[in-house]
Design a protein around this motif. Structure first.
Motif, mmCIF file in Angstrom:
data_model
loop_
_atom_site.group_PDB
_atom_site.id
_atom_site.type_symbol
_atom_site.label_atom_id
_atom_site.label_comp_id
_atom_site.label_asym_id
_atom_site.label_seq_id
_atom_site.Cartn_x
_atom_site.Cartn_y
_atom_site.Cartn_z
ATOM 1 N N VAL A 92 42.078 60.258 61.367
ATOM 2 C CA VAL A 92 41.780 60.321 60.066
ATOM 3 C C VAL A 92 42.392 59.252 59.283
ATOM 4 O O VAL A 92 41.942 58.695 58.314
ATOM 5 C CB VAL A 92 42.388 61.782 59.452
ATOM 6 N N ASP B 297 39.984 56.543 59.402
ATOM 7 C CA ASP B 297 39.061 56.265 58.658
ATOM 8 C C ASP B 297 39.573 56.066 57.300
ATOM 9 O O ASP B 297 38.643 55.480 56.556
ATOM 10 C CB ASP B 297 38.458 57.794 58.794
ATOM 11 N N LEU B 298 40.626 56.560 56.659
ATOM 12 C CA LEU B 298 41.000 56.626 55.615
ATOM 13 C C LEU B 298 41.536 55.017 55.188
ATOM 14 O O LEU B 298 41.117 54.281 54.094
ATOM 15 C CB LEU B 298 42.417 57.106 55.551
ATOM 16 N N ARG B 299 41.935 54.507 56.221
ATOM 17 C CA ARG B 299 42.230 53.060 55.836
ATOM 18 C C ARG B 299 41.069 52.166 55.786
ATOM 19 O O ARG B 299 40.744 51.066 55.105
ATOM 20 C CB ARG B 299 42.875 52.341 57.155
ATOM 21 N N ARG C 296 38.260 53.179 54.690
ATOM 22 C CA ARG C 296 37.522 53.634 53.101
ATOM 23 C C ARG C 296 38.271 53.085 52.232
ATOM 24 O O ARG C 296 37.707 52.649 51.073
ATOM 25 C CB ARG C 296 37.599 55.194 53.179
ATOM 26 N N ALA C 297 39.741 52.814 52.243
ATOM 27 C CA ALA C 297 40.414 52.191 51.324
ATOM 28 C C ALA C 297 39.945 50.920 51.182
ATOM 29 O O ALA C 297 40.154 50.116 50.185
ATOM 30 C CB ALA C 297 42.077 52.480 51.487
ATOM 31 N N LEU D 39 43.357 57.483 48.131
ATOM 32 C CA LEU D 39 43.321 57.119 49.446
ATOM 33 C C LEU D 39 44.657 56.394 50.068
ATOM 34 O O LEU D 39 45.060 57.077 51.351
ATOM 35 C CB LEU D 39 42.276 56.312 49.750
ATOM 36 N N SER D 40 45.340 55.660 49.340
ATOM 37 C CA SER D 40 46.610 55.033 49.742
ATOM 38 C C SER D 40 47.556 56.007 49.527
ATOM 39 O O SER D 40 48.384 56.305 50.499
ATOM 40 C CB SER D 40 46.881 54.118 48.791
ATOM 41 N N GLN E 207 47.112 59.387 50.217
ATOM 42 C CA GLN E 207 46.638 60.313 51.335
ATOM 43 C C GLN E 207 47.403 59.441 52.727
ATOM 44 O O GLN E 207 48.087 60.238 53.705
ATOM 45 C CB GLN E 207 45.238 60.593 51.245
ATOM 46 N N ILE E 208 47.157 58.190 52.884
ATOM 47 C CA ILE E 208 47.672 57.666 54.154
ATOM 48 C C ILE E 208 49.224 57.733 54.198
ATOM 49 O O ILE E 208 49.587 57.835 55.167
ATOM 50 C CB ILE E 208 47.070 56.216 53.964
ATOM 51 N N PHE F 9 39.360 64.657 52.829
ATOM 52 C CA PHE F 9 39.683 63.302 53.365
ATOM 53 C C PHE F 9 39.386 63.477 54.849
ATOM 54 O O PHE F 9 39.634 62.346 55.473
ATOM 55 C CB PHE F 9 40.980 62.556 53.042
ATOM 56 N N ARG G 83 38.334 62.710 43.432
ATOM 57 C CA ARG G 83 37.616 62.862 44.592
ATOM 58 C C ARG G 83 36.199 62.872 44.426
ATOM 59 O O ARG G 83 35.287 62.380 45.487
ATOM 60 C CB ARG G 83 38.225 64.521 44.914
#
Length: 335
Positions: A10, A13-15, A17-18, A37-38, A40-41, A138, A284
């Protein structure tokens, strides 16, 4: 939510997308999405757990612990301030002397400190719960096997014209309807997420998404006076209690002012919490709505140029939104 989804997958994936938003940070929606996103990371990196399910469980456990402590502190504060008020009424003010004076001082200081701590725990509880629930949004959609077949026909939404609250509500309601037709238990998290987001979308009246963000900022800022009132309320209550010897009725007035100060802090915390939940909902969905509109517009332009065909790179029927870790196909409604 599937608890077997690895946190490292995850995070990767988040990095990615960011990173896609980094070249578009002048756009408010992209800026908000990148910030979320940042956040959440950072949250995933600093919360124990090897899977997203474990991280969410850990956050909810922390929130439950905070809530329990908040309730105990709130009761302790009310009990001590109530004891002090009763003592001052019975003794005719703070000049009673002896052990009653010591009791009043202890109750005053203890009630004030525990009340402030209760407000702090309340804010932290709301934040942890919001972060735990937002994790569902996310999850990478690819982590669900057979994801493309979870829902049937793409849900149809209005993508014409500028983005608006009504358009976003239409997207949410269409997504809810599409998910409601599917019996799979793995869609339950997505269904709950949509219901929660629809509730947040209706919290404040606004026509455009920019207006809604302005209202959210105003609501957040309007909670600040309640925080600024706290020192004055606390000082006023202390001063009132200090001169209660002039008249016994000033004692309960001072205690009431202190309780009112704590109540104002709690109200301000709730107000800020509600505003932040609406902001999370917008972060979101607004980027997803904007992405859908851009794809739809690109497809429309290609049709106008009469160049769209089987080999076109723009396929509107491939559009989708991700909610609760589930990909829901979306198609522009033909008016």
């Amino acid at each position: 939510m599937q608890v077997s989804v690895a946190k490292s997958d995850v995070l990767s994936d988040l990095r990615q997308r960011a990173k896609r938003f980094e070249n578009h940070l002048t756009n408010p929606a992209s800026q908000a999405a990148h910030a979320t996103l940042s956040q959440q990371i950072d949250l995933l990196e600093h919360t124990p757990g090897e899977t997203v399910g474990q991280v969410r469980t850990e956050l909810l456990a922390q929130a439950a612990q905070m809530a329990s402590g908040r309730n105990r502190l709130g009761l302790a504060s009310a009990a001590m301030l109530g004891t002090m008020a009763t003592s001052l009424v019975l003794t005719g003010g703070p000049g009673g002397g002896g052990w009653t004076t010591g009791l009043n001082v202890v109750c005053l200081l203890g009630g004030a400190m525990t009340g402030i701590l209760a407000v702090d725990r309340h804010e932290k509880t709301s934040w942890l719960k919001g972060q735990a629930e937002s994790l569902q949004s996310f999850l990478p959609a690819s982590s669900y096997s057979g994801n493309g077949n979870l829902v049937g026909q793409p849900t149809e939404v209005d993508l014409s014209g500028p983005a608006s609250v009504a358009q976003l509500r239409g997207l949410l309601e269409a997504t809810r309807g599409s998910l409601a037709e599917q019996p799979q238990p793995e869609l339950e998290a997505a269904r709950k997420q949509v219901e929660s987001d629809l509730k947040e979308l209706g919290r404040y009246p606004a026509k455009s998404l920019d207006d809604l963000r302005a209202v959210v900022r105003q609501q957040d800022e309007s909670a600040l006076p309640f925080v600024r009132f706290a020192p004055w309320g606390l000082g006023g209550s202390l001063a009132t209690i200090a001169v209660a010897g002039w008249h016994w009725a000033l004692a309960p007035v001072g205690a009431g002012m202190m309780l009112a100060t704590m109540g104002a802090l709690m109200y301000g915390a709730n107000k800020r919490g509600n505003a932040r939940q609406v902001e999370i909902m917008l972060n979101r969905w607004e980027p997803q709505l904007q992405s859908l509109k851009e794809i739809h517009q690109a497809g429309q332009e290609m049709r106008d140029w009469k160049t769209v065909g089987a080999g076109s790179a723009v396929k509107e029927d491939a559009m989708a939104v991700v909610v609760g870790g589930v990909r829901v196909p979306v198609r522009a409604r033909n008016e």
